[in-house]
Design a protein around this motif. Structure first.
Motif, mmCIF file in Angstrom:
data_model
loop_
_atom_site.group_PDB
_atom_site.id
_atom_site.type_symbol
_atom_site.label_atom_id
_atom_site.label_comp_id
_atom_site.label_asym_id
_atom_site.label_seq_id
_atom_site.Cartn_x
_atom_site.Cartn_y
_atom_site.Cartn_z
ATOM 1 N N GLY A 112 0.796 -1.223 0.000
ATOM 2 C CA GLY A 112 0.000 0.000 0.000
ATOM 3 C C GLY A 112 0.826 1.269 0.000
ATOM 4 O O GLY A 112 0.271 2.367 -0.015
ATOM 5 N N ARG A 113 2.168 1.149 0.014
ATOM 6 C CA ARG A 113 3.026 2.333 0.044
ATOM 7 C C ARG A 113 3.303 2.856 -1.359
ATOM 8 O O ARG A 113 3.298 2.096 -2.324
ATOM 9 C CB ARG A 113 4.388 1.995 0.673
ATOM 10 C CG ARG A 113 4.297 1.509 2.081
ATOM 11 C CD ARG A 113 3.728 2.586 2.997
ATOM 12 N NE ARG A 113 3.755 2.118 4.370
ATOM 13 C CZ ARG A 113 4.679 2.474 5.238
ATOM 14 N NH1 ARG A 113 5.611 3.332 4.901
ATOM 15 N NH2 ARG A 113 4.650 1.997 6.456
ATOM 16 N N PRO A 119 -1.564 13.923 2.763
ATOM 17 C CA PRO A 119 -2.644 12.953 2.568
ATOM 18 C C PRO A 119 -2.765 12.001 3.765
ATOM 19 O O PRO A 119 -1.777 11.734 4.446
ATOM 20 C CB PRO A 119 -2.238 12.175 1.309
ATOM 21 C CG PRO A 119 -0.974 12.767 0.806
ATOM 22 C CD PRO A 119 -0.484 13.780 1.775
ATOM 23 N N GLY A 120 -3.981 11.503 4.025
ATOM 24 C CA GLY A 120 -4.255 10.645 5.183
ATOM 25 C C GLY A 120 -3.807 9.224 4.987
ATOM 26 O O GLY A 120 -3.096 8.899 4.039
ATOM 27 N N LYS A 121 -4.211 8.374 5.915
ATOM 28 C CA LYS A 121 -3.728 7.004 5.944
ATOM 29 C C LYS A 121 -4.033 6.249 4.651
ATOM 30 O O LYS A 121 -3.186 5.551 4.125
ATOM 31 C CB LYS A 121 -4.370 6.281 7.135
ATOM 32 C CG LYS A 121 -3.803 4.884 7.397
ATOM 33 C CD LYS A 121 -4.617 4.158 8.457
ATOM 34 C CE LYS A 121 -4.156 2.697 8.590
ATOM 35 N NZ LYS A 121 -5.130 1.862 9.284
ATOM 36 N N HIS A 122 -5.245 6.415 4.154
ATOM 37 C CA HIS A 122 -5.626 5.578 3.020
ATOM 38 C C HIS A 122 -5.215 6.193 1.691
ATOM 39 O O HIS A 122 -6.038 6.522 0.849
ATOM 40 C CB HIS A 122 -7.116 5.257 3.059
ATOM 41 C CG HIS A 122 -7.424 4.203 4.061
ATOM 42 N ND1 HIS A 122 -7.231 2.878 3.816
ATOM 43 C CD2 HIS A 122 -7.841 4.289 5.339
ATOM 44 C CE1 HIS A 122 -7.548 2.176 4.882
ATOM 45 N NE2 HIS A 122 -7.920 3.005 5.826
ATOM 46 N N GLY A 123 -3.909 6.354 1.510
ATOM 47 C CA GLY A 123 -3.334 6.825 0.255
ATOM 48 C C GLY A 123 -4.048 8.063 -0.239
ATOM 49 O O GLY A 123 -4.237 9.014 0.495
ATOM 50 N N ASP A 179 -7.170 3.548 13.175
ATOM 51 C CA ASP A 179 -5.929 3.911 13.848
ATOM 52 C C ASP A 179 -6.183 3.878 15.352
ATOM 53 O O ASP A 179 -7.321 4.009 15.798
ATOM 54 C CB ASP A 179 -5.482 5.319 13.435
ATOM 55 C CG ASP A 179 -4.001 5.533 13.700
ATOM 56 O OD1 ASP A 179 -3.346 4.618 14.235
ATOM 57 O OD2 ASP A 179 -3.512 6.607 13.360
ATOM 58 N N ARG A 235 4.642 13.399 8.899
ATOM 59 C CA ARG A 235 3.390 13.529 9.662
ATOM 60 C C ARG A 235 3.689 13.847 11.124
ATOM 61 O O ARG A 235 3.068 14.720 11.718
ATOM 62 C CB ARG A 235 2.574 12.241 9.587
ATOM 63 C CG ARG A 235 1.778 12.130 8.335
ATOM 64 C CD ARG A 235 0.751 10.995 8.428
ATOM 65 N NE ARG A 235 0.219 10.790 7.109
ATOM 66 C CZ ARG A 235 0.770 10.010 6.211
ATOM 67 N NH1 ARG A 235 1.844 9.305 6.499
ATOM 68 N NH2 ARG A 235 0.254 9.928 5.006
ATOM 69 N N HIS A 284 0.732 4.331 10.747
ATOM 70 C CA HIS A 284 -0.077 5.511 10.455
ATOM 71 C C HIS A 284 -0.203 5.789 8.966
ATOM 72 O O HIS A 284 -0.768 6.788 8.573
ATOM 73 C CB HIS A 284 0.533 6.755 11.118
ATOM 74 C CG HIS A 284 0.201 6.859 12.569
ATOM 75 N ND1 HIS A 284 0.586 5.909 13.474
ATOM 76 C CD2 HIS A 284 -0.498 7.787 13.269
ATOM 77 C CE1 HIS A 284 0.153 6.260 14.676
ATOM 78 N NE2 HIS A 284 -0.495 7.390 14.585
ATOM 79 N N ASP A 285 0.380 4.928 8.131
ATOM 80 C CA ASP A 285 0.497 5.314 6.725
ATOM 81 C C ASP A 285 -0.581 4.740 5.822
ATOM 82 O O ASP A 285 -1.642 4.378 6.268
ATOM 83 C CB ASP A 285 1.902 4.993 6.241
ATOM 84 C CG ASP A 285 2.877 5.951 6.897
ATOM 85 O OD1 ASP A 285 2.572 7.137 6.906
ATOM 86 O OD2 ASP A 285 3.881 5.500 7.430
ATOM 87 N N THR A 286 -0.236 4.668 4.555
ATOM 88 C CA THR A 286 -1.235 4.348 3.528
ATOM 89 C C THR A 286 -1.954 3.034 3.813
ATOM 90 O O THR A 286 -1.416 2.136 4.427
ATOM 91 C CB THR A 286 -0.544 4.247 2.167
ATOM 92 O OG1 THR A 286 0.579 3.371 2.309
ATOM 93 C CG2 THR A 286 -0.055 5.604 1.733
ATOM 94 N N GLY A 287 -3.184 2.954 3.333
ATOM 95 C CA GLY A 287 -4.032 1.807 3.598
ATOM 96 C C GLY A 287 -3.465 0.535 3.001
ATOM 97 O O GLY A 287 -3.047 0.506 1.869
ATOM 98 N N ARG A 288 -3.436 -0.489 3.789
ATOM 99 C CA ARG A 288 -2.987 -1.779 3.302
ATOM 100 C C ARG A 288 -3.925 -2.826 3.859
ATOM 101 O O ARG A 288 -4.520 -2.642 4.927
ATOM 102 C CB ARG A 288 -1.565 -2.062 3.732
ATOM 103 C CG ARG A 288 -1.145 -1.347 5.007
ATOM 104 C CD ARG A 288 0.107 -1.900 5.540
ATOM 105 N NE ARG A 288 1.222 -0.993 5.364
ATOM 106 C CZ ARG A 288 2.466 -1.309 5.700
ATOM 107 N NH1 ARG A 288 2.745 -2.492 6.173
ATOM 108 N NH2 ARG A 288 3.437 -0.448 5.546
#
Lengths: 355, 355
Positions: A135-136, A276-280, A316, B211, B321-325
């Motif tokens: 997801g990165r 941008p937030g957590k979900h990309g 989170d 962040r 805390h990062d992108t959705g996975r």
């Protein structure tokens, strides 16, 4: 998009190289690992990142994951040793590296640079994880002189690691990471520096704010020296901009110009909100629910059991990072539309809940 | 130490004032709340922070918890209205406030300044919590001209809120918070500012580092303007020191002086390590255990259930805390001596665990 078939050779068995090996091995792709340090390579192999056998036959792809100063020579060596393979790297800086490679006079059509946006304050093969990249964002730094086959092989690597390919030109990539990675690192280090010889009685007042601002300053100084030097040009411009803003802020403070100070602070708040937030790319609307939790074994289990009973997925979670207290607070971040149901369920189960 | 008997009047029903009211009410102490905004006072009262009845008879203590610009006038008003009461405040800056109060010519022996080291990016009575101060440092800024009875009443307030009194002279307090609160805030705002007009494609590469560094920059610009202006003198010296370090770092970068860069970075790492850990002064040796967790309802409940089964208390927890996975990692921070037992239990229950 084509899939990787392998074999893949990973040069450098640190956090990133070993994590790539684990991710590929999990997909059944034959992987090999090499490292300047035999023990490091053996640890990576023992974790399942690949074979340490030196006779690698016809690798499809070579991933160079060594420290910044060794990148150019290892990329050149890989291009020479494997005349059919695509060669990529995972370094934090691209333009200077390309310049070094071009000075070598080698053909670079089989080389496609890249940079996965994932890492940790911890380093080495023991900190590696198969899904470090899931997801990165992963910058793919292709150029006009790249063989399209090589670009496809590089993108197949990104895909196999579960990451999202973000195409970028070398100079654009370096400007972007100067802004979102190298500048924050320098700022964190500068603030942390001021704490190094502060009286204990002053540090005793520390809260979560100063901890968060300085956390990344704990990163390896030797690695970061190489990263900052490698991106010196792009970074210098930004640091000079930061210095200009700092000068202006100091003047406003000296002149007691509250309106100007407020403008700087408001611009800072806008900048913090622009990340941008957590979900990309997709912004999920979330809300925070605060639950009081005793600091004893089992309390969190009971809480998450109750949350689970409400059928709510937690986006989170944050436990108070500060001084020890007999009871703490857990902040649960959940999708906004689930907040009411969650609060009702938790309150019904006897939890003290606030939003 | 003597205990508070009340009644206590709280002037200003924001996050801090309301939290104090909730803490005292929980201990059965009679509390009253006032606010320039009637609705705000009513919300605080409805949450249980105290009565909004304006006729307060003989308060033992008045807590002034208003924005920085209104502190001096509200403290003076409280001293005048209640000639027997101790008056304290919870403001972030002390020396300038004292100067303003002294200019009024009033006797200040019943006034004892204070500053609880607790807060939130959220504000207002709805964000208040009865245990906001539990285990936190609370600076008690007594002076030679304070009535000892008044100092005792102020310390009894700290005790009743579950906090730890840290005695400090006004100037020392202001230097300490300039270092561990105001300087980090300015640095966070300066970095965040640079992001405000950055291209989306650059921001898309953001990770948890940027962040964390910029999180506190989201704080209320109006409140922070007042705090920074109020501590302008102490803060300016530190910002000038920061500018000196920034200048030196820019020069090292321009000259390609890696050794100098590394020294700055190493000093930053030392500073980050100098901040006391979660458990106040006492440093508990902890280790991090990383557990892979699917991003589905119930997964965390199962995990914390398993942790609870191992009889292990969690010092801290962190979800990526990062992108959705589709799957994430939970970092559990536990006392070092419990790591082995925890890992064995979790692995036995089928969790993928690493340290």
């Amino acid at each position: 998009m084509d899939e990787l078939t392998g074999p893949v050779l990973i040069v450098g068995a640190g956090l990133i190289g070993t994590s790539i090996g684990l991710a590929l091995a999990q997909r059944g792709i034959a992987t090999y690992v090499r490292d300047a340090d035999d023990t490091t390579a053996r640890i990576a192999a023992s974790r399942g990142a690949g074979s340490t056998n030196r006779s690698v036959v016809d690798p499809e792809l070579v991933v160079v994951a060594v420290p910044p100063v060794a990148l150019a020579s290892q990329i050149a060596a890989a291009l020479a040793e494997f005349p059919e393979a695509t060669v990529t790297d995972v370094g934090s800086v691209k333009a200077q590296l390309l310049e070094e490679l071009r000075l070598s006079g080698m053909r670079l059509d089989r080389y496609v640079g890249s940079h996965p946006m994932a890492g940790s304050e911890r380093s080495g093969p023991l900190a590696a994880r198969a899904d470090l990249f899931e997801g990165r964002a992963w910058a793919v730094v292709a150029r006009a002189d790249c063989d399209p086959e090589a670009v496809r092989a590089q993108q197949a690597l990104v895909l196999a690691c579960g990451a999202v390919a973000v195409p970028m030109a070398p100079e654009e990539h370096d400007r972007a990471v100067a802004l979102i990675s190298h500048l924050p690192h320098v700022a964190a280090a500068l603030v942390a520096q001021q704490l190094a010889d502060a009286p204990q009685s002053h540090l005793a007042l520390s809260g979560s704010g100063v901890r968060d601002v300085t956390r990344i300053a704990a990163g390896d100084p030797l690695l970061w020296e190489q990263i900052l030097l490698g991106n010196a040009e792009a970074l210098r411009g930004m640091l000079e901009q930061l210095r200009g803003a700092l000068d202006a802020l100091i003047s406003s403070l000296a002149e007691g110009d509250g309106a100007a100070l407020r403008r700087y602070l408001a611009l800072g708040a806008a900048g913090a909100a622009a990340i941008p937030g957590k979900h990309g790319g997709v912004t999920v609307s979330t809300e925070t629910v605060v639950v009081a939790v005793p600091d004893t074994p089992g309390a969190l289990a009971n809480l998450f059991g109750a949350v689970s009973g409400a059928g709510v997925n937690i986006e989170d979670v944050r436990i108070d990072h500060d001084t020890g207290r007999p009871a703490g607070h857990v902040e649960l971040v959940v999708a906004s539309e689930l907040v009411e149901a969650l609060m009702a369920t938790l309150a019904g189960a006897g939890w003290h809940v606030e939003r």
